[in-house]
Design a protein around this motif. Structure first.
Motif, PDB file in Angstrom:
ATOM      1  N   LYS B 197       0.735  -0.882  -0.003  1.00 53.82           N
ATOM      2  CA  LYS B 197      -0.093   0.265   0.072  1.00 53.82           C
ATOM      3  C   LYS B 197       0.479   0.988   0.191  1.00 53.82           C
ATOM      4  O   LYS B 197       0.717   2.174  -0.925  1.00 53.82           O
ATOM      5  N   LYS B 200       2.746   2.016  -3.029  1.00 49.28           N
ATOM      6  CA  LYS B 200       1.436   2.158  -3.892  1.00 49.28           C
ATOM      7  C   LYS B 200       0.829   3.313  -4.360  1.00 49.28           C
ATOM      8  O   LYS B 200       0.611   4.539  -5.518  1.00 49.28           O
ATOM      9  N   LYS B 201       1.224   4.145  -3.105  1.00 47.31           N
ATOM     10  CA  LYS B 201       1.296   5.311  -2.619  1.00 47.31           C
ATOM     11  C   LYS B 201       1.532   6.381  -3.400  1.00 47.31           C
ATOM     12  O   LYS B 201       1.991   7.690  -4.078  1.00 47.31           O
ATOM     13  N   ASN B 204       1.338   6.199  -6.660  1.00 45.02           N
ATOM     14  CA  ASN B 204       0.846   7.392  -7.261  1.00 45.02           C
ATOM     15  C   ASN B 204       1.167   8.651  -7.389  1.00 45.02           C
ATOM     16  O   ASN B 204       0.672   9.243  -8.337  1.00 45.02           O
ATOM     17  N   GLN B 205       1.762   9.401  -5.941  1.00 48.84           N
ATOM     18  CA  GLN B 205       2.780  11.143  -5.862  1.00 48.84           C
ATOM     19  C   GLN B 205       3.312  10.775  -7.405  1.00 48.84           C
ATOM     20  O   GLN B 205       3.090  12.339  -7.745  1.00 48.84           O
ATOM     21  N   GLY B 207       3.076   9.632  -9.890  1.00 52.56           N
ATOM     22  CA  GLY B 207       1.826   9.738 -11.192  1.00 52.56           C
ATOM     23  C   GLY B 207       1.537   8.002 -12.027  1.00 52.56           C
ATOM     24  O   GLY B 207       1.147   8.414 -13.046  1.00 52.56           O
ATOM     25  N   GLY B 209       1.161   5.088 -10.396  1.00 53.47           N
ATOM     26  CA  GLY B 209       0.339   4.305  -9.617  1.00 53.47           C
ATOM     27  C   GLY B 209      -0.156   3.288 -10.000  1.00 53.47           C
ATOM     28  O   GLY B 209      -0.098   1.647  -9.438  1.00 53.47           O
ATOM     29  N   ASN B 210      -1.041   3.090 -10.749  1.00 53.98           N
ATOM     30  CA  ASN B 210      -1.560   2.064 -11.363  1.00 53.98           C
ATOM     31  C   ASN B 210      -0.680   1.502 -12.756  1.00 53.98           C
ATOM     32  O   ASN B 210      -1.398  -0.124 -12.739  1.00 53.98           O
ATOM     33  N   ARG B 213      -0.979  -3.669  -9.901  1.00 54.39           N
ATOM     34  CA  ARG B 213      -2.285  -3.474 -10.185  1.00 54.39           C
ATOM     35  C   ARG B 213      -2.711  -4.812  -8.555  1.00 54.39           C
ATOM     36  O   ARG B 213      -1.649  -5.535  -8.593  1.00 54.39           O
TER      37      ARG B 213
END
Lengths: 420, 226
Positions: B197, B200-201, B204-205, B207, B209-210, B213
């Motif tokens: 988690k 991923k965070k 994500n920050q 850009g 994060g995806n 999966r």
């Protein structure tokens, strides 16, 4: 329990005593009879000699004449003379302070003066002294014989039976786990030779069986690893399917979890078997606190994650001679349990005092009584545990003669290990 | 890259080959010691997987042969025996790594890549995936040339995922890789979830994060696609 020498000695002593007592009694009576007989013969001879004397004493009426305490003559009536039958008897005379026993021959005779009763006497002093010697000699012989028998027994047992005692010692020292068997030692004595052969064969077979058993579990667990590997790798491939439905995904995950469980069980079994078979025997000097801290450090992230508070209380920790790997495994399993069976924000307390180690952790009560938990295959019900963790700890303690105790009380699990 | 798989158990051999094939490796197989020896004499490889439990010869001897011939192949031992002695002996003889059965194919994959990378010093030490670039040497990660700061565990996670891109990774495989066998067994996967988690965070920050999966019920997948 009684020693071979003692029991042999007792039997010999008893047999000897019995024989000698019986013999002594028989001998006593036989001798006594012989002596009496010879005395009686002597009395008869003396009577004859006495009656051949040219002049025979002729005492007055009713007055017995005592001659040298060897003869007593007394006059009797004709009637008595006719009826009289000669006989032997015993009597005693008081001589001064002593009472002396006599053997008496009673008879009658006739001379110019009339009829007389004659008693021929013999003192039985010699007889008494003979009997005394016999007794002393018998006792002496008994003692001598017994001593001789005991010496012979002792000699026999120590020399002739030496192979036997050696074998007993060897058998006592025999450990099936060592790599030796008891060798066959030929002997002159048939029984010992047979015994040695038999023991040699027996120990060989013992070792073989033990060795086979020892490796059996290891071999089985190894055999299991490969098919497990096949299943696992197949699953790894299956889950790559891009068209996997959710149901299929769950299905595979369940399979995977079962595989994991089997694997864990298998590994634990292997470990247990190795510990039991003395795989971990090399020892070094270790500090309990040191090894524990090192083992704990790997789990710190998990501990932080569950917000567990760890309180340590170490006092004088002397060094312990033990196998490092085994100690690490022991601590690892205890720590794992303390984390898994702990609640969020729970506590772990560790106390090391000398060679005593106590670990407490908060947590829910085990569903099974403590003593069952420690035995193989009974798990606490938690998904992550195989239930073998405590078994492994217990096994390590058993092999090293450490004291182990676990109990649960008032919300705390407590494990105590004494490394001595 | 060429890999030789020396393993006598047919199903396992085929599974490994299948997985590695789709990773882009060129695989060859040998069923026993003599076949392995033959193949090695005829061809060169980047990495050799040797099973110690071969029916006709010791895997160790194969390692010795390779070292005698001064071959540059990376060597990974796979074995059912959990014997410390075996592991030490293998590594001393010159093997690069030791993997115990049963293992996750993703783990094997990661190890092979690691061994090969170590042997090819001239090769590049960067792994690029989409907008992300992982410098294996410097242990830094950049997204669009901007560095993002990751913890050591997060770096390990990311490296593992990058070695197994576009693969569904079971969560216990990831856990085993990061924490080792013992500790992974110590708890549920909550611990792992939280690490992923966090990773991923951070992605994500930046850009991306995806890229990571989650695959329902099973684990995760790294896919550098938009």
């Amino acid at each position: 329990m009684i020693k071979l020498t003692q029991i042999t000695a007792r039997y010999f002593a008893a047999a000897t005593a019995l024989v000698l007592v019986v013999w002594a009694i028989v001998f006593f009576f036989v001798l006594r009879y012989q002596i009496l007989n010879s005395i009686d013969q002597a009395l008869l001879e003396r009577k004859t000699a006495f009656l051949e004397e040219p002049t025979l004493p002729s005492p007055e009426h009713d007055q017995p004449l005592i001659i040298r305490r060897e003869y007593v003559v007394k006059s009797v009536t004709a009637g008595r003379y006719q009826q009289f039958q000669p006989y032997f008897s015993d009597t005693a005379l008081q001589v001064g302070e002593n009472k002396i026993f006599y053997r008496v021959y009673n008879t009658v005779f006739e001379n110019n003066s009339g009829y007389y009763e004659l008693k021929v006497l013999k003192a039985r002093i010699t007889e008494a002294s003979i009997i005394q010697s016999v007794v002393i000699d018998t006792v002496a012989m008994f003692v001598l014989l017994l001593l001789l028998l005991l010496l012979i027994t002792r000699y026999l047992l120590t020399r002739t039976w030496r192979p036997f005692y050696d074998l007993v010692a060897q058998l006592q020292a025999f450990d099936v786990r060592s790599h030796t068997v008891l060798p066959y030692e030929p002997s002159r004595i048939a029984e010992f030779d047979a015994l040695s052969k038999a023991v040699n064969k027996l120990t060989q077979r013992s070792r073989r069986v033990f060795s086979d058993q020892k490796h059996f579990i290891e071999n089985v667990t190894h055999e299991i690893q490969t098919p497990l590997a096949v299943i696992k790798s197949k699953l790894d491939i299956q889950i790559q399917d891009p068209n996997l439905t959710q149901d299929q995904a769950l299905f595979y995950e369940e399979l995977a979890e079962s595989i994991r469980k089997i694997n864990k069980l298998n590994r634990s079994l292997l470990l247990l078997s190795k510990i039991e078979n003395d795989h971990y025997i090399e020892k070094e000097d270790l500090s309990l606190a040191h090894v524990f801290d090192a083992t704990l450090s790997a789990f710190l992230p998990k501990i932080e994650f569950k917000h567990l508070e760890v309180v340590k209380n170490y006092q004088q920790a002397p060094s312990l001679s033990a196998n490092r790997l085994l100690l690490e495994i022991l601590f690892t399993n205890l720590i794992k349990n303390a984390i898994v069976h702990n609640a969020e924000n729970g506590k772990i307390e560790v106390e090391i005092n000398g060679l005593q180690f106590i670990m407490r952790n908060t947590g829910t009560a085990p569903q099974l009584p403590a003593h069952e938990l420690i035995h193989r295959f009974k798990s606490s019900g938690k998904r992550e545990s195989t239930g073998l963790g405590l078994s492994i700890v217990k096994q390590i303690c058993r092999v090293n003669n450490y004291y182990f105790h676990y109990h649960y009380a008032s919300g705390w699990h407590e494990v105590t290990v004494k490394f001595e | 890259m060429k890999v030789l798989i020396v393993e006598d158990e047919k199903a396992l051999r085929q599974n490994i080959r299948f997985y590695l094939d789709s990773e882009g490796f060129t695989c060859e197989v040998a069923r026993n010691f003599s076949e392995g020896e033959e193949k090695l004499e005829a061809f060169d490889y980047d990495c050799v997987l040797i099973d110690l439990g071969l029916p006709d010869g010791l895997g160790f001897d194969l390692i010795k042969r390779l070292k005698e011939l001064k071959r540059p192949e990376g060597i990974i031992i796979i074995s059912a025996r959990d014997a410390l002695d075996d592991k030490i002996k293998g590594l001393e003889l010159g093997a690069d790594d030791y993997l115990m059965k049963p293992f996750h194919l993703a783990e094997l994959n990661a190890r092979i890549k690691s061994v090969v990378r170590r042997r090819h010093f001239e090769g590049s030490n960067l792994i690029e995936a989409g907008r992300l670039c992982f410098d294996l040497e410097a242990k830094t990660v950049q997204v669009d040339q901007a560095e993002i700061s990751l913890t050591r565990t997060e770096l390990q996670l990311l490296q593992y995922m990058l070695a197994n891109q576009n693969r569904v990774l079971p969560k216990d495989a990831i856990a085993e890789h990061i924490y080792g066998n013992d500790i992974a067994a110590a708890d549920s996967f909550d611990f792992l979830y939280s690490h992923i988690k966090n990773l991923k965070k951070k992605l994500n920050q930046a850009g991306v994060g995806n890229y990571i999966r989650s695959v329902y019920g099973i684990g995760y997948k790294f896919e550098a696609s938009e």
